[in-house]
Design an enzyme around this catalytic site. Structure first.
Site, PDB file in Angstrom:
ATOM      1  N   HIS B  81      54.517  57.622  47.301  1.00 47.23           N
ATOM      2  CA  HIS B  81      54.948  56.497  48.135  1.00 47.23           C
ATOM      3  C   HIS B  81      54.308  55.208  47.625  1.00 47.23           C
ATOM      4  CE1 HIS B  81      55.621  53.898  51.611  1.00 47.23           C
ATOM      5  NE2 HIS B  81      54.319  53.703  51.686  1.00 47.23           N
ATOM      6  N   ASP B 110      70.250  30.672  30.274  1.00 48.45           N
ATOM      7  CA  ASP B 110      69.923  32.087  30.503  1.00 48.45           C
ATOM      8  C   ASP B 110      68.422  32.201  30.316  1.00 48.45           C
ATOM      9  OD1 ASP B 110      69.841  35.066  30.350  1.00 48.45           O
ATOM     10  OD2 ASP B 110      72.008  34.839  30.302  1.00 48.45           O
ATOM     11  N   TRP B 146      47.428  56.709  44.643  1.00 40.43           N
ATOM     12  CA  TRP B 146      48.070  55.862  43.626  1.00 40.43           C
ATOM     13  C   TRP B 146      47.047  55.255  42.683  1.00 40.43           C
ATOM     14  CZ3 TRP B 146      48.016  50.617  42.333  1.00 40.43           C
ATOM     15  CH2 TRP B 146      47.239  49.794  43.157  1.00 40.43           C
ATOM     16  N   SER B 173      57.435  47.235  30.160  1.00 39.58           N
ATOM     17  CA  SER B 173      58.522  46.493  30.801  1.00 39.58           C
ATOM     18  C   SER B 173      57.997  45.200  31.426  1.00 39.58           C
ATOM     19  CB  SER B 173      59.181  47.380  31.859  1.00 39.58           C
ATOM     20  OG  SER B 173      59.842  46.610  32.814  1.00 39.58           O
ATOM     21  N   SER B 174      56.888  45.299  32.156  1.00 40.74           N
ATOM     22  CA  SER B 174      56.348  44.111  32.826  1.00 40.74           C
ATOM     23  C   SER B 174      55.878  43.063  31.833  1.00 40.74           C
ATOM     24  CB  SER B 174      55.151  44.501  33.701  1.00 40.74           C
ATOM     25  OG  SER B 174      55.576  45.209  34.810  1.00 40.74           O
ATOM     26  N   HIS B 257      43.370  44.206  41.128  1.00 39.64           N
ATOM     27  CA  HIS B 257      43.353  43.081  42.032  1.00 39.64           C
ATOM     28  C   HIS B 257      44.312  41.972  41.642  1.00 39.64           C
ATOM     29  CE1 HIS B 257      42.219  41.790  45.885  1.00 39.64           C
ATOM     30  NE2 HIS B 257      42.402  40.586  45.423  1.00 39.64           N
ATOM     31  N   GLU B 259      46.968  42.517  40.325  1.00 40.71           N
ATOM     32  CA  GLU B 259      48.228  43.145  40.738  1.00 40.71           C
ATOM     33  C   GLU B 259      48.581  42.782  42.182  1.00 40.71           C
ATOM     34  OE1 GLU B 259      50.522  44.856  39.280  1.00 40.71           O
ATOM     35  OE2 GLU B 259      51.572  45.745  40.967  1.00 40.71           O
ATOM     36  N   TYR B 261      47.972  40.051  43.651  1.00 37.46           N
ATOM     37  CA  TYR B 261      48.543  38.690  43.665  1.00 37.46           C
ATOM     38  C   TYR B 261      49.873  38.637  42.944  1.00 37.46           C
ATOM     39  CZ  TYR B 261      44.329  37.732  45.931  1.00 37.46           C
ATOM     40  OH  TYR B 261      43.346  37.784  46.861  1.00 37.46           O
ATOM     41  N   SER B 272      57.956  29.138  50.175  1.00 35.18           N
ATOM     42  CA  SER B 272      57.921  27.699  49.912  1.00 35.18           C
ATOM     43  C   SER B 272      59.298  27.132  49.624  1.00 35.18           C
ATOM     44  CB  SER B 272      56.991  27.399  48.726  1.00 35.18           C
ATOM     45  OG  SER B 272      55.728  27.946  48.962  1.00 35.18           O
ATOM     46  N   HIS B 306      35.393  44.418  44.986  1.00 37.95           N
ATOM     47  CA  HIS B 306      35.375  44.579  46.439  1.00 37.95           C
ATOM     48  C   HIS B 306      36.145  45.830  46.868  1.00 37.95           C
ATOM     49  CE1 HIS B 306      39.116  41.772  46.662  1.00 37.95           C
ATOM     50  NE2 HIS B 306      39.506  43.020  46.649  1.00 37.95           N
ATOM     51  N   HIS B 307      36.876  46.435  45.930  1.00 39.65           N
ATOM     52  CA  HIS B 307      37.503  47.723  46.227  1.00 39.65           C
ATOM     53  C   HIS B 307      36.501  48.864  46.082  1.00 39.65           C
ATOM     54  CE1 HIS B 307      41.656  46.128  46.217  1.00 39.65           C
ATOM     55  NE2 HIS B 307      41.171  45.275  45.344  1.00 39.65           N
ATOM     56  N   THR B 332      44.380  30.360  49.764  1.00 40.38           N
ATOM     57  CA  THR B 332      45.421  30.998  50.574  1.00 40.38           C
ATOM     58  C   THR B 332      45.603  30.234  51.880  1.00 40.38           C
ATOM     59  OG1 THR B 332      44.607  33.067  49.655  1.00 40.38           O
ATOM     60  CG2 THR B 332      46.239  33.235  51.388  1.00 40.38           C
ATOM     61  N   LYS B 335      47.711  27.237  51.480  1.00 40.26           N
ATOM     62  CA  LYS B 335      49.136  27.541  51.498  1.00 40.26           C
ATOM     63  C   LYS B 335      49.659  27.708  52.914  1.00 40.26           C
ATOM     64  CE  LYS B 335      49.671  29.657  47.018  1.00 40.26           C
ATOM     65  NZ  LYS B 335      50.962  29.041  46.702  1.00 40.26           N
ATOM     66  N   ARG B 454      42.060  57.673  55.859  1.00 44.53           N
ATOM     67  CA  ARG B 454      43.396  57.671  55.273  1.00 44.53           C
ATOM     68  C   ARG B 454      43.560  58.881  54.368  1.00 44.53           C
ATOM     69  NH1 ARG B 454      42.911  53.226  50.382  1.00 44.53           N
ATOM     70  NH2 ARG B 454      45.089  53.700  50.073  1.00 44.53           N
TER      71      ARG B 454
END
Lengths: 275, 529
Positions: B81, B110, B146, B173-174, B257, B259, B261, B272, B306-307, B332, B335, B454
């Protein structure tokens, strides 16, 4: 081609991307199977590799043909420059990850392992190290083959630049000789590197030192190999009369790549062999 | 912001200009709109697939005890998931938006590399095949979460290798896609569109693409070390050989991390765009928005540990990562305040895209604040790996990223299809999603604070009520997305004709071309004043 050189070149629909996806699927799927001792794995992987070679040959031929038929305007040329620059940046980050692992192991985790003294009493953090449970049989000294290899690669950077000057002065002889020298130096580097591997007293299984050593130098060697292949293709293109003093981004892209591989080696020499 | 004063000289009926039709139109496409459409459909398919897995998870957690799945299968469900939602749904959806909108918004004919663009899409297919078929191999799919931490991930079977290689392919790909997007933005802007006149969505994607190019290769490195540890006898993550399992976590989160963002900055770009349109006011603080986005990108590379607060870091490290994490709330916050200030005294109407946008500002802020709570070291040590974390990242990823994507689809679908979507059904979809989302995830704050871990299929009796509420919410949330599918299909098939600029307050080059946007647009670049 309906596009004139005035407009940004937009390629016609193409099969290559789908072929690329197929090649990667076969290569990686086959590899995953082969790693798990599934008989079908290796043939699938080899088939994928063949499709991949076919892909590279076909797609690059198409781009080269387009380049020769002058459908690319200056803006397309700028796109290639931006694209190659960011591609090299992504490669820098790839090596950065492995250098980070080396730094962390040497300066952080080995010391913690020694300080803790819980699992392996008496373990002392030194470098090179194969950890508390393995024995490291020797390591690489910098001032033998690696120093010669450094010299070889640095010289190859210079000969490549000399070849570029030849191209810009329209001196095709200088261009060809420079390229041949660069490729020769690259091959010499790879030969010495292979010799070093063959003579080494330790393997990739020799703890964290062996792992970081072979991972970093191995991926670098792979990049030198790719660079040498690319230079050979550039040489063949030069022999076929491609490129002129103003229009030769294919050459420059490979040169950028070669210099990048050069710089990575300097970091390798300092952090993997020397310090 | 640029004003859309551009003239466009296009659509002389290029549509049928020797272009293949049928399946080959998509397989061989070099058109940013077709490729964008494929990305969006791929993402939607994966979204429904991974969403069905989430409903399986919630079915198991409906009551304490084991009902439907063995723990091993449950772990496979949570792992897949997560992987599929992140790499198969959210990220490709945003790339779909980038494909459709970036060339239209900057007046480019293009993407810079149309063939590579198609390759970026088609690489998703082998990756998805490897991930999805790994469910059926002996031993089942990956079950280590994951994040794939060793030593568990070192012990997995064939499916672990398939997943690692799937991520390698997704990384290629990315990276290729991001190089394309950056090059397009730097090199293909219409004359007059300076960087500081670019639409905010383009800015956020520029930064996102940079993050992807910097972070994805590091993930590739981590996964490569994993493969060699599994099969070639290296000891990167094995202390017996001088390695360290925590090393994987460092390298992984150095990617992981940014990732985060990568998955939220394009959402900020969509907000926006939507909010100024329906507030009928220009975006408040455009310049500060650009700088805030850049600041987030820079900071995102220095907060990763921090993870890992509970892995036994030195206090100095913990403090550094705590403060740097809290620092991110400053840009943040800029924003969020800018969006609120944009709405302030605007003449707001609440069409479906605006409903989603306003809800995201509100709900994302909740997720941001719970992130701030988790950044506080002593609190995090208590809450690590509880449902509080699950609540937090679903508030930023579902009500932040996924709901922005939905809002964005409603906003731009008139341009893509030439039809207006069904406003009534759209509003139904919005309210069902928003209410069901909160019913699902808000109680998780409570169960998490009370200590429910979890990734565990069973739980103590005391959590039963909240879990049952969460599960009810999740079923409604999942099924409401079928309504979304229906609205989208209905809009493609027909509906009120959309004008070139169906939103009264919308500005930007994409609204100067007809709806649906012709196959080729801006073949001669417009001039932006």
């Amino acid at each position: 081609m309906r596009q004139s050189t005035k407009n940004y070149y937009l390629p016609a629909p193409s099969f290559w991307p789908a072929i690329a996806a197929t090649a990667l699927f076969l290569m990686f799927g086959g590899f995953a199977m082969a790693l798990n001792q599934i008989g079908l794995g290796k043939p699938v992987m080899i088939a994928g590799g063949l499709v991949f070679v076919y892909l590279l040959r076909g797609w690059f031929s198409e781009v080269i043909k387009e380049s020769i038929s002058k459908v690319y305007n200056t803006q397309v040329d700028h796109s290639f420059r931006w694209g190659m620059g960011w591609f090299i940046f992504s490669e820098v980050m790839f090596f950065f990850g492995f250098f980070g692992a080396l730094f962390y192991a040497r300066n952080v985790s080995l010391h913690w392992l020694a300080d803790a003294q819980l699992l392996w009493p008496g373990f002392v953090a030194t470098w090179p190290s194969a950890g508390p449970k393995l024995v490291l049989e020797g390591h690489m000294a910098p001032w033998g083959l690696p120093a010669i290899n450094t010299l070889l690669l640095l010289t190859s950077g210079a000969t490549l630049t000399w070849a570029h000057w030849g191209l810009m002065k329209n001196n095709r002889n200088q261009l060809t000789i420079g390229l041949v020298l660069t490729i020769a130096l690259g091959v010499a580097f790879l030969t010495l590197q292979a010799h070093e591997y063959a003579e080494a007293a330790f393997t990739i299984k020799s703890g964290i030192y062996g792992a970081t050593f072979y991972m970093l130098t191995g991926f670098h060697g792979l990049h030198v190999t790719m660079g040498a292949i690319m230079l050979t293709i550039i040489l063949l293109r030069v022999r076929s009369g491609h490129f002129d003093a103003h229009n030769h981004f294919g050459f420059e892209a490979v040169a950028w790549y070669w210099h990048f591989v050069d710089v990575v080696w300097l970091f390798l020499f300092i952090f993997v062999y020397w310090l | 912001m640029s004003t859309a004063t551009a003239k466009h000289h296009d659509d002389h009926g290029h549509d049928s200009h020797g272009h293949p039709t049928g399946l080959m139109r998509w397989v061989k496409s070099t058109n940013h709109k077709d490729i964008g459409t494929m990305y969006l459909w791929f993402a939607f398919t994966m979204f429904l697939f991974a969403g069905a897995m989430a409903m399986g998870i919630r079915a198991e957690l409906f009551q304490p005890g084991l009902q439907f799945f063995q723990p091993q299968v449950f772990n496979q469900l949570t792992t897949l998931h997560g992987l599929i939602m992140i790499f198969g749904a959210i990220m490709p959806a945003f790339v779909g938006f980038a494909n459709w909108q970036v060339p239209l918004m900057i007046g480019a004919p293009d993407m810079a590399f149309p063939r590579l663009n198609n390759m970026s899409f088609w690489l998703l297919i082998p990756a998805a095949l490897l991930l999805v078929t790994s469910i059926f191999v002996p031993g089942g799919a990956v079950a280590g979460g994951w994040t794939m931490y060793p030593p568990l991930a070192i012990q997995g079977g064939l499916s672990m290798d398939m997943s690692i290689f799937a991520l390698h392919i997704l990384g290629v790909s990315s990276i290729v896609g991001s190089i394309n997007i950056i090059t397009t933005i730097f090199n293909m802007r219409a004359p007059g569109m300076t960087l500081m006149k670019m639409p905010m969505f383009v800015w956020t994607w520029l930064i996102t693409a940079y993050l992807l190019i910097a972070a994805m290769p590091v993930l590739a490195g981590a996964l490569t070390m994993m493969i060699t540890d599994r099969h070639f006898g290296t000891h990167f993550f094995n202390a017996a050989g001088g390695g360290d399992p925590v090393l994987f976590q460092h390298v992984f989160w150095f990617f992981g991390h940014p990732e985060v963002y990568i998955m939220i900055l394009p959402a900020f770009g969509i907000l926006s765009t939507i909010i100024p349109t329906f507030a009928r006011k220009p975006l408040f603080g455009y310049t500060s928005m650009v700088y805030a986005t850049t600041a987030i990108a820079v900071l995102s590379f220095v907060v990763w540990a921090h993870h890992m607060f509970t892995t036994g870091m030195p206090v100095a490290g913990q403090l550094f990562f705590m403060y740097s994490t809290m620092l991110i709330s400053v840009p943040t916050g800029v924003k969020v305040f800018n969006w609120v200030a944009t709405m302030w005294k605007g003449s707001i109407t609440f069409e479906t895209p605006m409903l989603f946008a306003v809800a995201v500002v509100f709900l994302f802020t909740i997720g941001g604040l719970s992130g701030l709570v988790l950044a506080i070291l002593p609190v995090d040590i208590q809450l690590q790996d509880t449902y509080y974390v699950v609540a937090h990242f679903h508030y930023v990823l579902f009500s932040g990223a996924a709901m922005s994507i939905m809002g964005g689809v409603y906003y731009w679908i008139p341009k893509w299809t030439g039809h207006m979507y069904d406003e009534t059904l759209g509003k139904w979809h919005f309210w069902l999603t928003t209410i069901a989302f909160n019913v699902t995830f808000f109680p998780m704050h409570f169960t998490g604070l009370a200590g429910m871990p979890r990734r565990i299929p069973d739980y103590s009796q005391q959590f039963a009520e909240f879990n049952m509420i969460s599960s009810y919410g999740a079923f409604v949330l999942g099924l409401s997305q079928l309504l979304f599918l229906y609205v989208v299909i209905k809009c493609i098939k027909g509906g009120a004709k959309a004008s070139a600029s169906p939103w009264e307050g919308a500005h930007g080059l994409e609204w100067t071309v007809p709806s649906p946007a012709p196959f080729h647009t801006f073949e001669t670049p417009p001039v932006v004043k």
